[in-house]
Write a protein that holds these residues in place. Sequence first.
Motif, short mmCIF file in Angstrom:
data_model
loop_
_atom_site.label_atom_id
_atom_site.label_comp_id
_atom_site.label_asym_id
_atom_site.label_seq_id
_atom_site.Cartn_x
_atom_site.Cartn_y
_atom_site.Cartn_z
N ILE A 65 43.61 25.74 17.28
CA ILE A 65 43.30 26.35 15.99
C ILE A 65 44.05 27.67 15.87
O ILE A 65 43.96 28.54 16.74
CB ILE A 65 41.79 26.59 15.84
N CYS A 66 44.82 27.80 14.80
CA CYS A 66 45.59 29.01 14.53
C CYS A 66 44.89 29.86 13.46
O CYS A 66 44.00 29.38 12.75
CB CYS A 66 46.99 28.66 14.03
N ASN A 67 45.31 31.10 13.35
CA ASN A 67 44.86 31.98 12.27
C ASN A 67 46.06 32.25 11.36
O ASN A 67 47.11 32.70 11.81
CB ASN A 67 44.33 33.30 12.85
N ASN A 68 45.89 31.99 10.06
CA ASN A 68 46.97 32.24 9.10
C ASN A 68 46.60 33.36 8.13
O ASN A 68 47.27 33.56 7.13
CB ASN A 68 47.29 30.97 8.30
N GLY A 69 45.55 34.11 8.49
CA GLY A 69 45.15 35.25 7.67
C GLY A 69 45.42 36.54 8.42
O GLY A 69 46.44 36.70 9.09
N THR A 70 44.48 37.48 8.34
CA THR A 70 44.57 38.74 9.08
C THR A 70 43.49 38.76 10.13
O THR A 70 42.61 37.87 10.19
CB THR A 70 44.40 39.94 8.14
N GLN A 71 43.51 39.79 10.98
CA GLN A 71 42.47 39.90 12.00
C GLN A 71 41.10 40.10 11.37
O GLN A 71 40.10 39.57 11.86
CB GLN A 71 42.78 41.06 12.95
N LEU A 72 41.02 40.84 10.26
CA LEU A 72 39.74 41.12 9.62
C LEU A 72 39.36 40.07 8.59
O LEU A 72 38.20 39.97 8.18
CB LEU A 72 39.77 42.51 8.98
N ASP A 73 40.32 39.28 8.13
CA ASP A 73 40.05 38.23 7.15
C ASP A 73 40.81 36.97 7.57
O ASP A 73 41.83 36.60 6.99
CB ASP A 73 40.50 38.69 5.76
N PRO A 74 40.29 36.29 8.60
CA PRO A 74 41.02 35.14 9.16
C PRO A 74 41.00 33.91 8.25
O PRO A 74 40.08 33.72 7.46
CB PRO A 74 40.27 34.86 10.46
N GLU A 75 42.03 33.10 8.40
CA GLU A 75 42.10 31.80 7.74
C GLU A 75 42.45 30.78 8.82
O GLU A 75 43.58 30.70 9.28
CB GLU A 75 43.19 31.80 6.66
N PHE A 76 41.44 30.01 9.23
CA PHE A 76 41.63 29.11 10.37
C PHE A 76 42.34 27.83 9.95
O PHE A 76 42.05 27.25 8.91
CB PHE A 76 40.28 28.76 11.00
N VAL A 77 43.28 27.39 10.81
CA VAL A 77 44.06 26.18 10.55
C VAL A 77 44.01 25.32 11.81
O VAL A 77 44.43 25.74 12.89
CB VAL A 77 45.53 26.51 10.21
N PHE A 78 43.50 24.10 11.67
CA PHE A 78 43.44 23.17 12.80
C PHE A 78 44.77 22.43 12.92
O PHE A 78 45.27 21.86 11.93
CB PHE A 78 42.29 22.18 12.62
N VAL A 79 45.35 22.42 14.11
CA VAL A 79 46.60 21.70 14.36
C VAL A 79 46.29 20.53 15.28
O VAL A 79 45.95 20.72 16.46
CB VAL A 79 47.66 22.63 15.01
N ASN A 80 46.37 19.34 14.74
CA ASN A 80 45.98 18.14 15.48
C ASN A 80 47.16 17.59 16.29
O ASN A 80 47.59 16.45 16.12
CB ASN A 80 45.44 17.07 14.52
#
Length: 332
Positions: A136-151
Amino acid sequence: MMMDWILLGVLYLSGCNISSCLLHQYHYVADPMNWTEAQTYCRVTYTDLATIENTEEKNQLITTVSSFENNTKVWIGLYTIIDWRWSDGYRGRGAEYRNWIIDHPTFYYVYNYFCVLSGNKQPWQANNCLANFPFICNNGTQLDPEFVFVNESMNWSRAQRYCRENFIDLATVRNATESQELQSLVLSNWAWIGLYRDPNIYWSDGSGSSFRYWDTGYNKILSSVACGVAALDNSGRWKFLPCETRLPFVCYSIPPLPVMRQVVKLRMKLEDSSVDLNDPAVKADILKKLQDRLKEKGVSGVTLKWREQPDGRVFHKEGKSSEKKKRQKTEL
C-alpha cells in the motif's frame, strides 16, 4: 659482476593456527544476574561479556559452559536496539501508533523479521523483508494521506522503490481510523506498509563481528532493547530475551599468545655492486617486500626483523672458503 651475500632474518610467528585462531578465552559465571549487571562484572573481572567471532569460538564457548551446565541459557555480549520507523521518515503526532496482532512481540524472529504487513481487516505483523506481498502506497501528504493498494507482489525494498517512483512512499498509519481505511483496501491476505526497522545488532565490546548462530524460534520482547543468550538446550544457538532476566553468563578475556621464533637464512645475488645491503633504507625496503609477499600468500600474524651479527651488520659477502665448504658438504 655478480656478488654473493648471506641474508639473516628472524620471523616471529604467533603460536596458533592463523586460519582459526581463538582470540577469546571464555569464563562461565554461575551467579544469575541481569544483562547489565553481567556486563559490569565481566568488564571489572575479565574483559567483557562474551564476543563470538567464528565457529571455533562458538564451539569453545559451548564446551566451557557444558563443563558446568548442560541445559541452561547464558548471557553473551550480543544486544539489539529495537527502533520501528516509517519509510517516509514521519515522526510527528501518531508516529508511535501500532496495531499489532494481540500479543505480537516487538522482536519477532530476530534474524530476518524487520518489515511490517497489514492484513485484510486484520492487525499488523512483522515478516521477512525479502518475502513477496502486495503493498500500500501513499499518494497524498503525511498529514492528509491517500492510500493506494498495489496488487503486485514484491519484497519490501522493491515495494518501497515502486511507491517512491510512482506515488509518494509506502503508507504511514497514524491512528485507528487510518488503519481501518487501509485494511479495507487490502484485496489479498496481507500487504506491506511503510513500518520497518534496521537489525541494529551489536556486541558489548564494540566488536564488528558478523558471525551469527541464530535460534529460529520466537522472541517475545516488549521493550526497546533486547539482550542475547546462548541456549545450551538448543545446541548453543542464540536468541534474544528481556535484558532484565536473571541468568548465568559467560565473560571473555584475551590470553597472551605464545611466540615462536624461527631464523631463516637466505642467499641473495646483487647485479649492482654499488648497492649497500646494510643501508637502513635498503634493509627496510627488503623487509617490506618480504612482508608483502607473505600477505599475498595469505599469511598473517608474522613479524620480520633483521638479526645483526656481532659487528653490527646483517649482510656479509660470502667468501671462497664458504663456497668450498658447501661443495664438500654436497659431495658427502
